[in-house]
Design an enzyme around this catalytic site. Structure first.
Site, PDB file in Angstrom:
ATOM      1  N   ASN A  80      -2.628  -0.102   7.116  1.00  0.00           N
ATOM      2  CA  ASN A  80      -2.016  -1.358   7.557  1.00  0.00           C
ATOM      3  C   ASN A  80      -1.075  -1.969   6.518  1.00  0.00           C
ATOM      4  OD1 ASN A  80      -3.898  -2.146   5.745  1.00  0.00           O
ATOM      5  ND2 ASN A  80      -4.888  -3.664   7.051  1.00  0.00           N
ATOM      6  N   ARG A 124      -1.203 -14.255   3.384  1.00  0.00           N
ATOM      7  CA  ARG A 124      -1.955 -13.672   4.503  1.00  0.00           C
ATOM      8  C   ARG A 124      -1.273 -13.969   5.843  1.00  0.00           C
ATOM      9  NH1 ARG A 124      -7.125 -11.306   3.404  1.00  0.00           N
ATOM     10  NH2 ARG A 124      -7.961 -11.822   5.453  1.00  0.00           N
ATOM     11  N   LYS A 134       0.825  -1.207   0.000  1.00  0.00           N
ATOM     12  CA  LYS A 134       0.000   0.000   0.000  1.00  0.00           C
ATOM     13  C   LYS A 134       0.868   1.271   0.000  1.00  0.00           C
ATOM     14  CE  LYS A 134      -4.088  -2.323   1.961  1.00  0.00           C
ATOM     15  NZ  LYS A 134      -5.076  -2.390   3.097  1.00  0.00           N
ATOM     16  N   HIS A 171      -2.246  -5.780   1.522  1.00  0.00           N
ATOM     17  CA  HIS A 171      -3.491  -6.494   1.233  1.00  0.00           C
ATOM     18  C   HIS A 171      -3.162  -7.878   0.696  1.00  0.00           C
ATOM     19  CE1 HIS A 171      -7.462  -7.479  -0.331  1.00  0.00           C
ATOM     20  NE2 HIS A 171      -6.855  -7.851  -1.451  1.00  0.00           N
ATOM     21  N   PHE A 228     -14.796   3.353   8.453  1.00  0.00           N
ATOM     22  CA  PHE A 228     -13.440   3.579   7.950  1.00  0.00           C
ATOM     23  C   PHE A 228     -13.373   3.683   6.427  1.00  0.00           C
ATOM     24  CE2 PHE A 228     -13.889  -1.080   8.511  1.00  0.00           C
ATOM     25  CZ  PHE A 228     -13.586  -1.528   7.226  1.00  0.00           C
TER      26      PHE A 228
HETATM   27  P1  RTP Z   1      -7.495  -6.733   3.261  1.00  0.00           P
HETATM   28  O1  RTP Z   1      -8.882  -6.995   2.706  1.00  0.00           O
HETATM   29  O2  RTP Z   1      -6.919  -5.401   2.865  1.00  0.00           O
HETATM   30  O3  RTP Z   1      -6.533  -7.862   3.101  1.00  0.00           O
HETATM   31  O4  RTP Z   1      -7.638  -6.611   4.816  1.00  0.00           O
HETATM   32  P2  RTP Z   1      -8.492  -7.493   5.739  1.00  0.00           P
HETATM   33  O5  RTP Z   1      -9.316  -8.497   5.006  1.00  0.00           O
HETATM   34  O6  RTP Z   1      -7.513  -7.955   6.755  1.00  0.00           O
HETATM   35  O7  RTP Z   1      -9.415  -6.354   6.325  1.00  0.00           O
HETATM   36  P3  RTP Z   1     -10.872  -5.870   5.860  1.00  0.00           P
HETATM   37  O8  RTP Z   1     -11.752  -5.992   7.040  1.00  0.00           O
HETATM   38  O9  RTP Z   1     -11.288  -6.510   4.586  1.00  0.00           O
HETATM   39  O10 RTP Z   1     -10.616  -4.328   5.626  1.00  0.00           O
HETATM   40  C1  RTP Z   1     -10.077  -3.861   4.397  1.00  0.00           C
HETATM   41  C2  RTP Z   1      -9.109  -2.752   4.699  1.00  0.00           C
HETATM   42  O11 RTP Z   1      -9.790  -1.657   5.316  1.00  0.00           O
HETATM   43  C3  RTP Z   1      -8.948  -1.027   6.263  1.00  0.00           C
HETATM   44  N1  RTP Z   1      -9.564  -1.074   7.600  1.00  0.00           N
HETATM   45  N2  RTP Z   1      -9.544  -0.066   8.454  1.00  0.00           N
HETATM   46  N3  RTP Z   1     -10.958  -0.244  11.800  1.00  0.00           N
HETATM   47  C4  RTP Z   1     -10.362   0.324  10.757  1.00  0.00           C
HETATM   48  O12 RTP Z   1      -9.992   1.461  10.761  1.00  0.00           O
HETATM   49  C5  RTP Z   1     -10.174  -0.498   9.557  1.00  0.00           C
HETATM   50  N4  RTP Z   1     -10.597  -1.748   9.401  1.00  0.00           N
HETATM   51  C6  RTP Z   1     -10.199  -2.117   8.154  1.00  0.00           C
HETATM   52  C7  RTP Z   1      -7.624  -1.762   6.239  1.00  0.00           C
HETATM   53  O13 RTP Z   1      -6.770  -1.074   5.323  1.00  0.00           O
HETATM   54  C8  RTP Z   1      -8.027  -3.122   5.708  1.00  0.00           C
HETATM   55  O14 RTP Z   1      -6.931  -3.798   5.108  1.00  0.00           O
HETATM   56 MG    MG Z   2     -10.630  -8.076   3.306  1.00  0.00          MG
END
Ligand code: RTP
Ligand code: MG
Length: 146
Positions: free
Chosen positions: A123, A93, A16, A126, A65
């Site tokens: 974070n 992952r 990112k 991805h 968010f």
């Molecule tokens: P990704 O899809 O990016 O691999 O991440 P993930 O599944 O671990 O997380 P997801 O819940 O799908 O969220 C996508 C992206 O949104 C941002 N985020 N911010 N509480 C917060 O402020 C928050 N939660 C999620 C992160 O950039 C996350 O990777």
């Molecule tokens: Mg996700």
């Protein structure tokens, strides 16, 4: 491309904008990827419009968010990679670790988000979460991949 058909499993990785803002970091991340026996099949630099960010993250529309996520992902160039290995989706992952860097530092301190992640939203990485999403997401960045 025929090439991808020869790969056991592929996934989409994003480095990112915060990672790509520091020229020293992408080479370190590539090293970490290769050390886990993940192959970098191809990569490209991407700069998103608001619209492109909104489409990619449509599932998060309405969440608190969402706007800061889209703001983050349009704040500068980032890198999209196709990674391959027998368990590329899980391996990548596992390497990036939990979504929230602060939690990652407590529970999985060796992961990339623990090491480089800034905040819950910023974070740094991805990874696709399934075969179907990997194919869909790869198409977004590499439309001629399949
Ligand atoms: P990704 O899809 O990016 O691999 O991440 P993930 O599944 O671990 O997380 P997801 O819940 O799908 O969220 C996508 C992206 O949104 C941002 N985020 N911010 N509480 C917060 O402020 C928050 N939660 C999620 C992160 O950039 C996350 O990777
Ligand atoms: Mg996700």
């Amino acid at each position: 491309k025929q090439l991808l058909k020869t790969k056991p499993q592929i996934t989409l990785a994003l480095l990112k904008p915060d990672i790509c803002a520091n020229a020293a970091l992408p080479p370190k991340i590539r090293q970490a990827i290769k050390a886990k026996n993940l192959e970098i099949v191809t990569e490209r630099d991407v700069l998103w419009t608001e619209k492109q960010a909104g489409e990619f993250y449509a599932e998060h529309q309405g969440k608190f968010f969402y706007h800061r996520l889209c703001g983050y992902m349009t704040s500068g160039p980032f890198k999209a990679m196709i990674l391959a290995s027998p368990n590329a989706i899980k391996d990548w992952r596992a390497l990036i670790g939990p979504t929230h860097p602060v939690r990652a530092r407590v529970n999985q301190p060796d992961t990339l988000r623990a090491l480089y992640g800034l905040t819950d939203t910023r974070n740094s990485f991805h990874g696709s979460d399934s075969n179907d999403s990997a194919r869909q997401e790869i198409k977004v960045f590499f439309p001629h991949a399949f």
